[in-house]
Design a protein around this motif. Structure first.
Motif, PDB file in Angstrom:
ATOM      1  N   GLY A 160     -26.373  -9.141  -0.437  1.00  0.00           N
ATOM      2  CA  GLY A 160     -27.055  -9.453  -1.693  1.00  0.00           C
ATOM      3  C   GLY A 160     -27.701 -10.824  -1.653  1.00  0.00           C
ATOM      4  N   SER A 161     -27.038 -11.782  -0.991  1.00  0.00           N
ATOM      5  CA  SER A 161     -27.590 -13.123  -0.852  1.00  0.00           C
ATOM      6  C   SER A 161     -28.870 -13.116  -0.027  1.00  0.00           C
ATOM      7  N   LEU A 162     -28.896 -12.300   1.030  1.00  0.00           N
ATOM      8  CA  LEU A 162     -30.117 -12.190   1.840  1.00  0.00           C
ATOM      9  C   LEU A 162     -31.265 -11.600   1.025  1.00  0.00           C
ATOM     10  N   VAL A 163     -30.961 -10.616   0.176  1.00  0.00           N
ATOM     11  CA  VAL A 163     -31.993 -10.054  -0.702  1.00  0.00           C
ATOM     12  C   VAL A 163     -32.503 -11.119  -1.670  1.00  0.00           C
ATOM     13  N   ASP A 214     -18.296  -4.769  -9.830  1.00  0.00           N
ATOM     14  CA  ASP A 214     -18.430  -5.831 -10.831  1.00  0.00           C
ATOM     15  C   ASP A 214     -18.270  -7.202 -10.175  1.00  0.00           C
ATOM     16  N   LYS A 215     -17.281  -7.319  -9.269  1.00  0.00           N
ATOM     17  CA  LYS A 215     -17.082  -8.582  -8.570  1.00  0.00           C
ATOM     18  C   LYS A 215     -18.307  -8.942  -7.736  1.00  0.00           C
ATOM     19  N   ILE A 216     -18.854  -7.954  -7.031  1.00  0.00           N
ATOM     20  CA  ILE A 216     -20.010  -8.190  -6.159  1.00  0.00           C
ATOM     21  C   ILE A 216     -21.229  -8.582  -6.981  1.00  0.00           C
ATOM     22  N   LYS A 217     -21.458  -7.866  -8.090  1.00  0.00           N
ATOM     23  CA  LYS A 217     -22.606  -8.188  -8.942  1.00  0.00           C
ATOM     24  C   LYS A 217     -22.501  -9.619  -9.483  1.00  0.00           C
ATOM     25  N   GLY A 218     -21.305  -9.998  -9.913  1.00  0.00           N
ATOM     26  CA  GLY A 218     -21.114 -11.353 -10.419  1.00  0.00           C
ATOM     27  C   GLY A 218     -21.365 -12.396  -9.346  1.00  0.00           C
ATOM     28  N   PHE A 259     -27.690 -16.094  -6.621  1.00  0.00           N
ATOM     29  CA  PHE A 259     -29.123 -16.199  -6.898  1.00  0.00           C
ATOM     30  C   PHE A 259     -29.460 -17.563  -7.491  1.00  0.00           C
ATOM     31  N   ILE A 260     -28.629 -18.010  -8.429  1.00  0.00           N
ATOM     32  CA  ILE A 260     -28.875 -19.312  -9.064  1.00  0.00           C
ATOM     33  C   ILE A 260     -28.750 -20.436  -8.040  1.00  0.00           C
ATOM     34  N   LEU A 261     -27.667 -20.416  -7.264  1.00  0.00           N
ATOM     35  CA  LEU A 261     -27.448 -21.483  -6.294  1.00  0.00           C
ATOM     36  C   LEU A 261     -28.478 -21.419  -5.166  1.00  0.00           C
ATOM     37  N   SER A 262     -28.853 -20.214  -4.741  1.00  0.00           N
ATOM     38  CA  SER A 262     -29.871 -20.079  -3.697  1.00  0.00           C
ATOM     39  C   SER A 262     -31.213 -20.613  -4.182  1.00  0.00           C
TER      40      SER A 262
END
Length: 330
Positions: free
Chosen positions: A82-85, A159-163, A169-172
């Motif tokens: 998700g971070s790569l996306v 839910d954990k992964i989405k959070g 996304f914010i930190l990236s």
């Protein structure tokens, strides 16, 4: 004449080959120089964004805790993807801003810095804004999800992964914008190379460390069960160190929010920036001047970050309070 013409032709060919060799050498030198520039800018950008990593690391490690031990690595891997996306979206967006609207870079940096400071103050104020009962209820919910076979753990993990991906996304975005500010004056190709390098390095580094941190207690438990007294001692040490490491990362991440966020805000206000620089230079006249100069500058940046975060948090709480009665009437 034919022989002379042949010799002339061979001489011309030799000259052309010499020219090609010289141009190839020059091109190689330029390519090496560009590669060195990209490496140097990537190093500088990494140093400037490293302050965000303590927070990124601590938050992501906390986000993936609470799942069963055998599912921790798959969850970390899902968040890393998700971070790569996220970065695949953020890097082109940042490059587009740099190419089309470079004037937005500083305001975006200021917004990112203000958000970091807000997050830091919100964490400090957490015990006043959230009751111990709320924290205990959240912890009990995690424990129940792991202990109760009837609970849908797939949905729980989602839910954990989405959070965690939302947090990433914010930190990236903050990391990419800070890195973009570092290379804003560089040619476009070098901006692309630096931002892509930063995005990959940060993702691999952060989630590699997160995976290691969440499995640290498992490694300690495995070693403590070995026959070797040395292995048992190391295992007990890891089991004792794991919670302390998480606590340290949380504190370091909070400090990084004020240092990095405050530093960004200070750099965006020239008068304040020059004033703090002057105070740092004055502290440099003391014994061990370099140390005192750095401490003074960073401390003042952190104070600015703390004050800015408190103002943003106060404004946010005021908006929430004003919206409360309206929401109730609606």
């Amino acid at each position: 004449m034919a022989g002379a013409s042949l010799l002339t032709l061979l001489d011309d060919i030799a000259t052309i080959l010499d020219d090609v060799a010289v141009m190839t050498k020059v091109a190689a030198k330029k390519s090496a120089a560009v590669a060195d520039d990209v490496a140097a800018m990537t190093k500088v950008a990494t140093q400037k964004t490293a302050g965000v990593l303590g927070d990124d690391l601590a938050l992501n490690a906390q986000q993936v805790t609470g799942v069963r031990a055998e599912r921790e690595i798959p969850v970390v891997w899902a968040v890393a993807k998700g971070s790569l996306v996220n970065k695949a979206i953020l890097v082109p967006a940042a490059l587009a801003i740099s190419a089309l609207l470079p004037v937005l870079i500083t305001p975006l940096l200021m917004l990112g810095g203000a958000f970091l400071c807000f997050e830091g103050v919100e964490k400090l104020a957490h015990k006043f804004l959230h009751s111990a009962a709320e924290d205990e209820a959240a912890h009990a919910s995690h424990a129940q999800a792991n202990a109760n076979a009837a609970v849908n753990l797939v949905d729980f993990e989602k839910d954990k992964i989405k959070g965690a991906v939302r947090t990433d996304f914010i930190l990236s975005a903050e990391i990419i914008v800070i890195a973009l500010g570092t290379v804003a004056a560089a040619p476009f190709a070098q901006q692309v190379a630096v931002l892509v390098s930063i995005a990959l390095l940060m993702t691999v580094g952060v989630y590699g460390l997160v995976a290691g941190i969440v499995k640290l207690d498992d490694l300690g438990l495995w070693l403590s069960g070995k026959a070797s007294a040395v292995a048992q001692a190391v295992g007990r040490g890891l089991l004792a160190a794991a919670p302390r490491l998480m606590k340290f990362l949380s504190v370091a991440g909070m400090a990084a929010m004020f240092l990095v966020g405050g530093g960004i805000l200070v750099h965006g206000i020239p008068a304040l920036h020059h004033g703090i620089e002057a105070m740092g230079a004055a502290a440099g006249a003391w014994p061990l001047g370099g140390v005192w100069s750095a401490l003074t500058t960073n401390l003042l940046n952190a104070v600015v970050g703390l004050m800015a975060g408190a103002l943003v948090l106060g404004a946010w709480l005021l908006v929430q309070r004003l919206r409360g009665p309206a929401a109730a009437r609606g």
